[in-house]
Design a protein around this motif. Structure first.
Motif, PDB file in Angstrom:
ATOM      1  N   ALA A  51     -60.902 -24.482   8.441  1.00  0.00           N
ATOM      2  CA  ALA A  51     -62.196 -24.331   7.496  1.00  0.00           C
ATOM      3  C   ALA A  51     -61.987 -23.081   6.870  1.00  0.00           C
ATOM      4  N   SER A  52     -61.470 -22.012   7.265  1.00  0.00           N
ATOM      5  CA  SER A  52     -61.408 -20.838   6.509  1.00  0.00           C
ATOM      6  C   SER A  52     -60.435 -20.922   5.703  1.00  0.00           C
ATOM      7  N   PHE A  53     -59.189 -21.721   5.698  1.00  0.00           N
ATOM      8  CA  PHE A  53     -58.335 -21.820   4.681  1.00  0.00           C
ATOM      9  C   PHE A  53     -59.103 -22.510   3.323  1.00  0.00           C
ATOM     10  N   VAL A  54     -59.918 -23.711   3.721  1.00  0.00           N
ATOM     11  CA  VAL A  54     -60.585 -24.510   2.746  1.00  0.00           C
ATOM     12  C   VAL A  54     -61.574 -23.715   1.951  1.00  0.00           C
ATOM     13  N   VAL A  55     -62.289 -22.545   2.665  1.00  0.00           N
ATOM     14  CA  VAL A  55     -63.225 -21.735   2.040  1.00  0.00           C
ATOM     15  C   VAL A  55     -62.255 -20.844   1.083  1.00  0.00           C
ATOM     16  N   ALA A  56     -61.198 -20.294   1.346  1.00  0.00           N
ATOM     17  CA  ALA A  56     -60.459 -19.452   0.512  1.00  0.00           C
ATOM     18  C   ALA A  56     -59.873 -20.247  -0.440  1.00  0.00           C
ATOM     19  N   ARG A  57     -59.518 -21.652  -0.264  1.00  0.00           N
ATOM     20  CA  ARG A  57     -58.843 -22.474  -1.304  1.00  0.00           C
ATOM     21  C   ARG A  57     -59.699 -22.969  -2.327  1.00  0.00           C
ATOM     22  N   GLU A  61     -53.465 -21.410  -5.512  1.00  0.00           N
ATOM     23  CA  GLU A  61     -52.938 -21.485  -6.707  1.00  0.00           C
ATOM     24  C   GLU A  61     -52.392 -19.895  -7.059  1.00  0.00           C
ATOM     25  N   SER A  62     -53.336 -19.022  -6.811  1.00  0.00           N
ATOM     26  CA  SER A  62     -52.841 -17.776  -7.084  1.00  0.00           C
ATOM     27  C   SER A  62     -51.649 -17.133  -6.391  1.00  0.00           C
ATOM     28  N   LEU A  63     -51.743 -17.552  -4.963  1.00  0.00           N
ATOM     29  CA  LEU A  63     -50.704 -17.258  -3.993  1.00  0.00           C
ATOM     30  C   LEU A  63     -49.436 -17.726  -4.559  1.00  0.00           C
ATOM     31  N   ALA A  64     -49.366 -19.090  -5.089  1.00  0.00           N
ATOM     32  CA  ALA A  64     -48.177 -19.636  -5.409  1.00  0.00           C
ATOM     33  C   ALA A  64     -47.600 -19.039  -6.606  1.00  0.00           C
ATOM     34  N   GLU A  65     -48.678 -18.590  -7.591  1.00  0.00           N
ATOM     35  CA  GLU A  65     -48.202 -17.998  -8.700  1.00  0.00           C
ATOM     36  C   GLU A  65     -47.409 -16.662  -8.553  1.00  0.00           C
ATOM     37  N   GLY A  66     -48.107 -16.028  -7.421  1.00  0.00           N
ATOM     38  CA  GLY A  66     -47.381 -14.764  -7.189  1.00  0.00           C
ATOM     39  C   GLY A  66     -45.991 -14.870  -6.561  1.00  0.00           C
ATOM     40  N   TYR A 119     -52.117 -24.648   0.084  1.00  0.00           N
ATOM     41  CA  TYR A 119     -52.523 -24.329   1.227  1.00  0.00           C
ATOM     42  C   TYR A 119     -53.829 -24.440   1.544  1.00  0.00           C
ATOM     43  N   GLY A 120     -53.907 -25.129   2.707  1.00  0.00           N
ATOM     44  CA  GLY A 120     -55.311 -25.552   3.188  1.00  0.00           C
ATOM     45  C   GLY A 120     -55.660 -26.883   2.927  1.00  0.00           C
ATOM     46  N   SER A 121     -54.651 -27.735   2.270  1.00  0.00           N
ATOM     47  CA  SER A 121     -55.034 -28.891   1.814  1.00  0.00           C
ATOM     48  C   SER A 121     -55.357 -29.793   3.165  1.00  0.00           C
ATOM     49  N   ALA A 122     -55.547 -31.141   2.587  1.00  0.00           N
ATOM     50  CA  ALA A 122     -55.785 -32.197   3.804  1.00  0.00           C
ATOM     51  C   ALA A 122     -54.215 -32.778   4.135  1.00  0.00           C
ATOM     52  N   GLU A 123     -53.436 -32.640   3.319  1.00  0.00           N
ATOM     53  CA  GLU A 123     -52.261 -33.225   3.573  1.00  0.00           C
ATOM     54  C   GLU A 123     -51.608 -32.460   4.564  1.00  0.00           C
ATOM     55  N   HIS A 124     -51.832 -31.056   4.406  1.00  0.00           N
ATOM     56  CA  HIS A 124     -51.142 -29.991   5.373  1.00  0.00           C
ATOM     57  C   HIS A 124     -51.715 -30.108   6.813  1.00  0.00           C
TER      58      HIS A 124
END
Length: 223
Positions: free
Chosen positions: A155-161, A167-172, A195-200
């Motif tokens: 749930a914390s991942f979802v809030v951050a996502r 997307e920002s993490l991936a770009e970096g 990151y934090g997706s339902a699939e993950h």
């Protein structure tokens, strides 16, 4: 009109409030961030005095507990089938969905893990399912804690996502310096955008459930 005087703002009679009405407004206030929830803020929304609310909730902590207990009461009970692992998966997803629908409450629930009576059925549902699989006692408590811990973390991942963190993490991670120093990390820049997706979540939950179903010592109990 020059010289016009606005009518003073009237306040509601003290005894005209109900607990449900207070909690409805408190939830609306908290949805902007749990840190914004105060007795004074709720009273202002209700056009009432803070003292009128103290008749129902003597402290802010009492109000927060009642609000969180209300949230926990909205969790859907898991389905029951012949497959206890499927039912445990349903429990986990229902709990995760309850947290996802009330993102503002996640951090508060860390500090108030058992705010009221609605916390008890949630644990009972999980323990009943685990008992059907032969998991009881200390092992059941640890397993239940692991599922709940996964969900709070997710749930914390979802809030951050929701703020574009994935997307920002991936770009970096796509820069040449990162690729040279951390090649394996750079190679998963694409998946990091999920990151934090339902699939993950489904992948990790499946791994956790596979471990739970295969553990040999299911009836271990520690007093």
């Amino acid at each position: 009109m020059p010289g016009a005087v606005s009518a003073p703002r009237s306040r509601r009679p003290r005894n005209s409030l109900t607990v449900d009405e207070i909690l409805d407004v408190a939830e609306r206030v908290a949805s902007a961030g749990i840190e914004t929830l105060t007795i004074r803020a709720v009273a202002a929304e209700l056009e009432s005095s803070p003292m009128a609310l103290y008749r129902y909730f003597s402290t802010k902590e009492d109000l927060v507990d009642a609000l969180l207990d209300r949230v926990l009461g909205r969790m859907e009970p898991p389905s029951e089938s012949a497959d206890w692992i499927q039912d445990l998966a349903a429990f986990a997803r229902n709990h995760r969905d309850m947290l996802r629908r009330h993102q503002w409450a996640v951090t508060a629930l860390f500090a108030h893990p058992a705010p009221g009576p609605n916390a008890l059925p949630i644990g009972e549902w999980a323990l009943q399912i685990l008992a059907r699989g032969g998991i009881t006692g200390d092992t059941a408590v640890a397993t239940f804690s692991g599922i709940v811990g996964l969900n709070y973390g997710w749930a914390s991942f979802v809030v951050a996502r929701s703020g574009g963190a994935g997307e920002s993490l991936a770009e970096g991670l796509r820069g040449p310096d990162v690729a040279q120093a951390f090649p394996l990390t750079a190679s998963v820049a694409g998946p990091m955008s999920r990151y934090g997706s339902a699939e993950h979540y489904d992948l990790v939950l499946g791994q956790l459930l596979a471990g739970i179903s295969s553990q040999p010592d299911r009836d271990h109990t520690t007093e």
